[in-house]
Write a protein that holds these residues in place. Structure first.
Motif: not given
Length: 110
Positions: A13-15, A38-42
């Motif tokens: 998700l971070e990538v 959103l992706l970084f939060f997840c």
């Protein structure tokens, strides 16, 4: 084992989130900016789940090490960014470090 699945999810998700950064145009384009956050939060949520049994320093070392390698590959293949020899050597050392942690560290939570 479940914690390592959360860690791998966090890394992926971070990538993906980091890969969207150029598309945000310094957070001025709203759709990729929202997707990024959103992706970084997840990713951070998944990392938080992972550190229930994996020590924080170990989890972060693995997360950042694998993330650096994957982002470098993303930059190369998607954004056509080149890596020079010192950068490649450094990335190889990061991979070696992550392998040492996972294969030999007693604190890695195996």
């Amino acid at each position: 084992m479940k914690s390592y699945l959360f860690l791998m999810l966090a890394i992926c998700l971070e990538v993906i989130a980091t890969s969207t950064l150029p598309k945000t145009k310094e957070f001025t384009v709203w759709k990729p900016t929202v997707i990024f956050f959103l992706l970084f939060f997840c990713a951070l949520f998944s990392l938080n789940k992972a550190i229930k049994t994996i020590p924080l320093g170990i989890a972060y070392a693995i997360w950042s090490g694998i993330g650096i390698v994957l982002i470098s590959l993303t930059g190369y293949f998607i954004y056509k960014q080149k890596l020079d020899i010192p950068a490649i050597i450094g990335i190889v050392f990061i991979i070696i470090g992550v392998l040492i942690i996972n294969l030999y560290s007693k604190t890695a939570g195996h």
